[in-house]
Design a protein around this motif. Structure first.
Motif, mmCIF file in Angstrom:
data_model
loop_
_atom_site.group_PDB
_atom_site.id
_atom_site.type_symbol
_atom_site.label_atom_id
_atom_site.label_comp_id
_atom_site.label_asym_id
_atom_site.label_seq_id
_atom_site.Cartn_x
_atom_site.Cartn_y
_atom_site.Cartn_z
ATOM 1 N N SER A 278 1.676 60.347 19.604
ATOM 2 C CA SER A 278 2.614 59.224 19.647
ATOM 3 C C SER A 278 3.929 59.691 20.231
ATOM 4 C CB SER A 278 2.920 58.696 18.246
ATOM 5 O OG SER A 278 1.761 58.580 17.504
ATOM 6 N N GLY A 279 4.635 58.753 20.811
ATOM 7 C CA GLY A 279 5.958 59.098 21.303
ATOM 8 C C GLY A 279 6.589 57.976 22.094
ATOM 9 N N ARG A 280 7.846 58.233 22.459
ATOM 10 C CA ARG A 280 8.623 57.266 23.240
ATOM 11 C C ARG A 280 8.379 57.574 24.711
ATOM 12 N NH1 ARG A 280 15.090 57.805 23.966
ATOM 13 N NH2 ARG A 280 14.373 59.900 24.430
ATOM 14 N N ILE A 281 8.160 56.527 25.520
ATOM 15 C CA ILE A 281 7.793 56.796 26.911
ATOM 16 C C ILE A 281 8.970 56.731 27.892
ATOM 17 C CG2 ILE A 281 5.371 56.133 26.679
ATOM 18 C CD1 ILE A 281 6.023 53.448 27.975
ATOM 19 N N TRP A 282 8.837 57.525 28.936
ATOM 20 C CA TRP A 282 9.711 57.464 30.118
ATOM 21 C C TRP A 282 8.824 57.066 31.284
ATOM 22 C CZ3 TRP A 282 14.908 58.276 29.905
ATOM 23 C CH2 TRP A 282 15.406 58.940 28.766
ATOM 24 N N ILE A 283 9.138 55.961 31.946
ATOM 25 C CA ILE A 283 8.386 55.568 33.138
ATOM 26 C C ILE A 283 9.030 56.251 34.343
ATOM 27 C CG2 ILE A 283 7.565 53.627 34.540
ATOM 28 C CD1 ILE A 283 6.624 53.046 31.806
ATOM 29 N N LEU A 284 8.288 57.129 34.987
ATOM 30 C CA LEU A 284 8.819 57.848 36.162
ATOM 31 C C LEU A 284 8.773 56.914 37.374
ATOM 32 C CD1 LEU A 284 7.501 61.525 36.278
ATOM 33 C CD2 LEU A 284 9.854 60.731 36.495
ATOM 34 N N SER A 285 9.762 56.039 37.442
ATOM 35 C CA SER A 285 9.725 55.011 38.479
ATOM 36 C C SER A 285 10.861 55.186 39.478
ATOM 37 C CB SER A 285 9.816 53.630 37.830
ATOM 38 O OG SER A 285 10.969 53.571 37.018
ATOM 39 N N ASP A 286 10.726 54.512 40.605
ATOM 40 C CA ASP A 286 11.786 54.511 41.620
ATOM 41 C C ASP A 286 12.769 53.371 41.327
ATOM 42 O OD1 ASP A 286 10.518 52.172 42.418
ATOM 43 O OD2 ASP A 286 9.518 53.102 44.141
ATOM 44 N N GLN A 287 13.698 53.142 42.255
ATOM 45 C CA GLN A 287 14.729 52.128 41.975
ATOM 46 C C GLN A 287 14.159 50.712 41.912
ATOM 47 O OE1 GLN A 287 14.405 54.164 44.561
ATOM 48 N NE2 GLN A 287 15.894 53.750 46.169
ATOM 49 N N ASN A 288 12.925 50.527 42.437
ATOM 50 C CA ASN A 288 12.294 49.208 42.362
ATOM 51 C C ASN A 288 11.402 49.058 41.127
ATOM 52 O OD1 ASN A 288 13.400 48.577 44.908
ATOM 53 N ND2 ASN A 288 11.772 49.760 45.876
ATOM 54 N N GLY A 289 11.433 50.074 40.287
ATOM 55 C CA GLY A 289 10.635 49.985 39.056
ATOM 56 C C GLY A 289 9.175 50.345 39.232
ATOM 57 N N ARG A 290 8.811 50.837 40.446
ATOM 58 C CA ARG A 290 7.418 51.225 40.694
ATOM 59 C C ARG A 290 7.227 52.704 40.349
ATOM 60 N NH1 ARG A 290 4.213 46.684 42.541
ATOM 61 N NH2 ARG A 290 5.874 45.138 42.388
ATOM 62 N N LEU A 291 6.027 53.020 39.845
ATOM 63 C CA LEU A 291 5.713 54.427 39.568
ATOM 64 C C LEU A 291 5.807 55.238 40.858
ATOM 65 C CD1 LEU A 291 2.621 54.107 37.199
ATOM 66 C CD2 LEU A 291 4.867 55.046 36.611
ATOM 67 N N ILE A 292 6.451 56.386 40.797
ATOM 68 C CA ILE A 292 6.569 57.233 41.988
ATOM 69 C C ILE A 292 5.254 58.005 42.155
ATOM 70 C CG2 ILE A 292 7.926 59.016 43.167
ATOM 71 C CD1 ILE A 292 10.177 58.447 41.126
ATOM 72 N N GLU A 293 4.650 57.907 43.331
ATOM 73 C CA GLU A 293 3.378 58.585 43.572
ATOM 74 C C GLU A 293 3.600 59.930 44.265
ATOM 75 O OE1 GLU A 293 0.858 55.691 45.570
ATOM 76 O OE2 GLU A 293 0.499 54.747 43.623
ATOM 77 N N ASP A 294 2.568 60.789 44.184
ATOM 78 C CA ASP A 294 2.572 62.083 44.900
ATOM 79 C C ASP A 294 3.781 62.964 44.553
ATOM 80 O OD1 ASP A 294 0.178 61.467 46.398
ATOM 81 O OD2 ASP A 294 1.388 60.211 47.721
ATOM 82 N N ILE A 295 4.240 62.923 43.318
ATOM 83 C CA ILE A 295 5.339 63.827 42.948
ATOM 84 C C ILE A 295 4.782 65.248 42.970
ATOM 85 C CG2 ILE A 295 6.875 64.556 41.080
ATOM 86 C CD1 ILE A 295 7.082 61.624 40.241
ATOM 87 N N ASP A 296 5.384 66.088 43.810
ATOM 88 C CA ASP A 296 4.804 67.431 43.987
ATOM 89 C C ASP A 296 5.533 68.446 43.115
ATOM 90 O OD1 ASP A 296 7.105 67.542 46.014
ATOM 91 O OD2 ASP A 296 6.317 69.565 46.014
ATOM 92 N N THR A 297 4.928 69.618 43.026
ATOM 93 C CA THR A 297 5.448 70.607 42.069
ATOM 94 C C THR A 297 6.835 71.125 42.448
ATOM 95 O OG1 THR A 297 4.175 72.287 43.228
ATOM 96 C CG2 THR A 297 3.189 71.360 41.235
ATOM 97 N N ASP A 298 7.219 71.009 43.724
ATOM 98 C CA ASP A 298 8.582 71.402 44.086
ATOM 99 C C ASP A 298 9.606 70.397 43.566
ATOM 100 O OD1 ASP A 298 9.281 73.863 45.498
ATOM 101 O OD2 ASP A 298 7.705 73.266 46.882
#
Lengths: 416, 186
Positions: free
Chosen positions: B13-33
């Motif tokens: 269980s926990g509180r969520i952080w949505i890793l989104s861009d400024q339009n509220g969409r999930l950011i795709e292809d976030i790379d390890t760098d």
């Protein structure tokens, strides 16, 4: 049911029955770590296993290729931690003079067709170029592999890609690779093995195969294979190893998850636009973009053949005033070849900086960074924001990078 | 390190952080760098890694200060693309992040998390849930990683994730690959 290439290689390394989606335990023929990840492996190993010997010191290696020679005290210390561990354990280090580990494995015959090789390099799947199942892994995996010689692995599905047509000058294997990346994106090959077929694939040289297979990582794939071997590749491999070369082939009745056809007839040079490798465009769409820096090298394009192409374009010319051009051979052997064949001299006289072999140009450190606002054109494989500094990096073939450095702007090699 | 983890329940269980861009969409292809920049790869102490988490991802550079132990990251497709660096997982272990949920992960990243005993779960419909505001930053969620049943406690709505594979679950329950390795050798 027949098997695809990845299924065959895995089956030869496990007692479990291999089928896509199943998790099996697999024997590893080579276990390695680099100067990034390596010190973490040593730390894990000593904490978990103390002085217990590695499973097989003849199959265990360090390859220093990222920050070579060490550009800061931190990296110097890390490399020394690895050296001392290797001495104590009695296994070999390919030290800071050797070049890119995956290429060293190919040149020394440690990566053989049909074998399994792991290391802390996400482009180790480059070994698919020689029919070997190479795979990048993190330091926990590699520590465990050092100790046990095994790893768990989910058998991937296989995607079949048929490349239709042939390349025509000035397009090269890199343009073909970028175009395939554009078509497959990061979804179609994700978490899959890929088998590439077609006339041009059969004729690809070792360097061309390395270029293509290296960027399967950017397609989010597990590994790529080029199963059909033309004479050029066989001759090259046999010269390298002194042995007859044959790589695994898929069974006729194997099952692919999907098949894709990509037509490369008339393909112009391709350029990947920052900040995603699969953001690929025809070079004509990028005319006039000024470049400050060019880079040729990396595990994708640091072979003798790549540098020979650059030398042919640069011979007797000077790169544009104000442009910095950096060249990094993949390995010591490549360095020796370009020296002997006069390639190094032609590139040097054009005004380039030629450094010692390694991963410089991709990893931060070894051959400098881009500053804010700086535009770089590179033969590397990644142009993610901030990876090589604050500037913007375009990805292209060695020929396009050389032509662009002559012109001071992104340039088709036909036009210089 | 992960192996200090003593919690061995089948739900997180926990509180969520949505890793989104400024339009509220999930950011795709976030790379390890973007997750953990290669400038810090010389660090071998996990306790020094958390401060660099998401340090090269535009809009998220202050994440290490904002995140609390037990928080859950909800990320876009192909999270952890790119390099093999374990630090890109270890930085979240250091911050005591409880779970990362994504529609898919980079292959090496996923393995690294599994081997560290750090929970990563796949939720194929995540984009839809985020776009339909069924999941929003700050919501409390509870995910059963064996059944795949998930509950948004804040919105009292149910959703599904893929259950852990048996290997992932075994390694997680053992507390990481090293402990699991000892267990299967005994």
């Amino acid at each position: 049911m027949g098997k695809t290439i990845i299924e065959k290689i895995i089956q030869a390394h496990t007692k479990d029955d291999v089928e896509p989606g199943k998790i099996i335990w697999m024997d590893l023929d080579v276990r390695s770590a680099r100067d990034f990840g390596g010190p973490n492996v040593v730390k894990n190993y000593e904490r978990e296993y103390g002085d217990v010997p590695v499973a097989d010191r003849e199959k265990t290696f360090f390859t220093f290729d990222l920050c070579v020679p060490a550009c800061s005290l931190k990296y110097a210390n890390n490399q020394q931690v690895c050296r001392e561990f290797a001495r104590k354990q009695g296994f070999k280090v390919f030290d800071v003079d050797s070049g890119i580990g995956s290429h060293v494995f190919i040149e020394t015959g440690l990566a053989k067709a049909g074998t399994t090789v792991v290391g802390t390099d996400s482009h180790l799947n480059i070994l698919g170029a020689v029919g070997c199942f190479g795979q990048g892994m993190g330091d926990v995996d590699i520590t465990f592999a050092f100790k046990t010689g095994k790893t768990w692995f989910e058998v991937p599905q296989t995607l079949k890609v048929h490349v239709k047509g042939t390349l025509s000058s000035p397009a090269t294997a890199k343009d073909l690779t970028l175009f395939i990346l554009k078509r497959l994106g990061t979804q179609k090959a994700a978490l899959k093995a890929v088998e590439f077929y077609g006339e041009e694939m059969r004729n690809l040289t070792l360097a061309g195969r390395i270029t293509l297979c290296s960027m399967v990582t950017e397609m989010a794939g597990i590994i790529g294979f080029v199963p059909e071997n033309g004479h050029a590749l066989k001759a090259e491999m046999e010269k390298l190893s002194g042995e007859k070369y044959s790589s695994p082939v898929a069974d006729k009745n194997c099952v692919y998850s999907d098949a894709v056809e990509i037509d490369i007839n008339g393909l112009p040079p391709q350029v990947s636009v920052p900040f995603a490798p699969d953001n690929v465009q025809d070079i004509s769409e990028l005319k006039g973009i000024k470049v400050d820096t060019g880079f040729v090298g990396s595990c994708t394009n640091g072979r003798t053949e790549d540098l020979a192409l650059v030398a042919r374009i640069l011979k007797g010319r000077r790169i544009k005033e104000g442009v910095t051009f950096k060249v990094v051979p993949a390995t010591k052997r490549v360095y020796e070849e370009i020296l002997e064949r006069g390639i190094l001299e032609d590139i040097f006289r054009s005004g380039a900086i030629i450094s010692n072999p390694g991963c410089g140009g991709c990893a931060e450190g070894h051959i400098g960074l881009t500053g804010e606002g700086e535009v770089q054109i590179s033969t590397g494989n990644r142009n993610f924001a901030g990876k090589q500094g604050r500037g913007k990096t375009y990805l292209a073939s060695p020929a396009v990078v050389a032509a662009s450095c002559l012109a001071g702007q992104i340039m088709n090699p036909e036009d210089v | 390190m992960c192996e200090r983890r003593e919690m061995k329940e089948t739900a997180i269980s926990g509180r969520i952080w949505i890793l989104s861009d400024q339009n509220g969409r999930l950011i795709e292809d976030i790379d390890t760098d973007q997750i953990y920049h290669n400038a810090f790869l010389h660090i071998t102490e996990i306790a020094q890694m958390g401060r660099y988490a998401l340090g090269n991802l535009e809009g998220w550079k202050d994440f290490p200060e904002k995140a609390c132990p037990g928080d859950i990251l909800v990320a876009g497709r192909n999270f952890g693309a790119g390099s093999s660096r374990q630090q890109a997982v270890d930085c979240f272990i250091d911050l005591k992040i409880g779970l990362i949920l994504a529609p898919s992960f980079g292959a090496i990243y996923f393995r690294n998390a599994v081997n560290s005993g750090f929970p990563v779960l796949i939720c194929a419909d995540l984009n839809r849930h985020v776009n339909d505001h069924l999941l929003e930053t700050g919501d409390e969620i509870r995910v059963n990683f064996q059944s795949g049943d998930a509950l948004n406690v804040s919105k009292d709505s149910l959703f599904q994730v893929e259950p852990m594979s048996s290997v992932q679950s075994d390694i997680f329950m053992a507390g990481g690959l090293f402990r699991y390795g000892r267990k299967i050798q005994d």
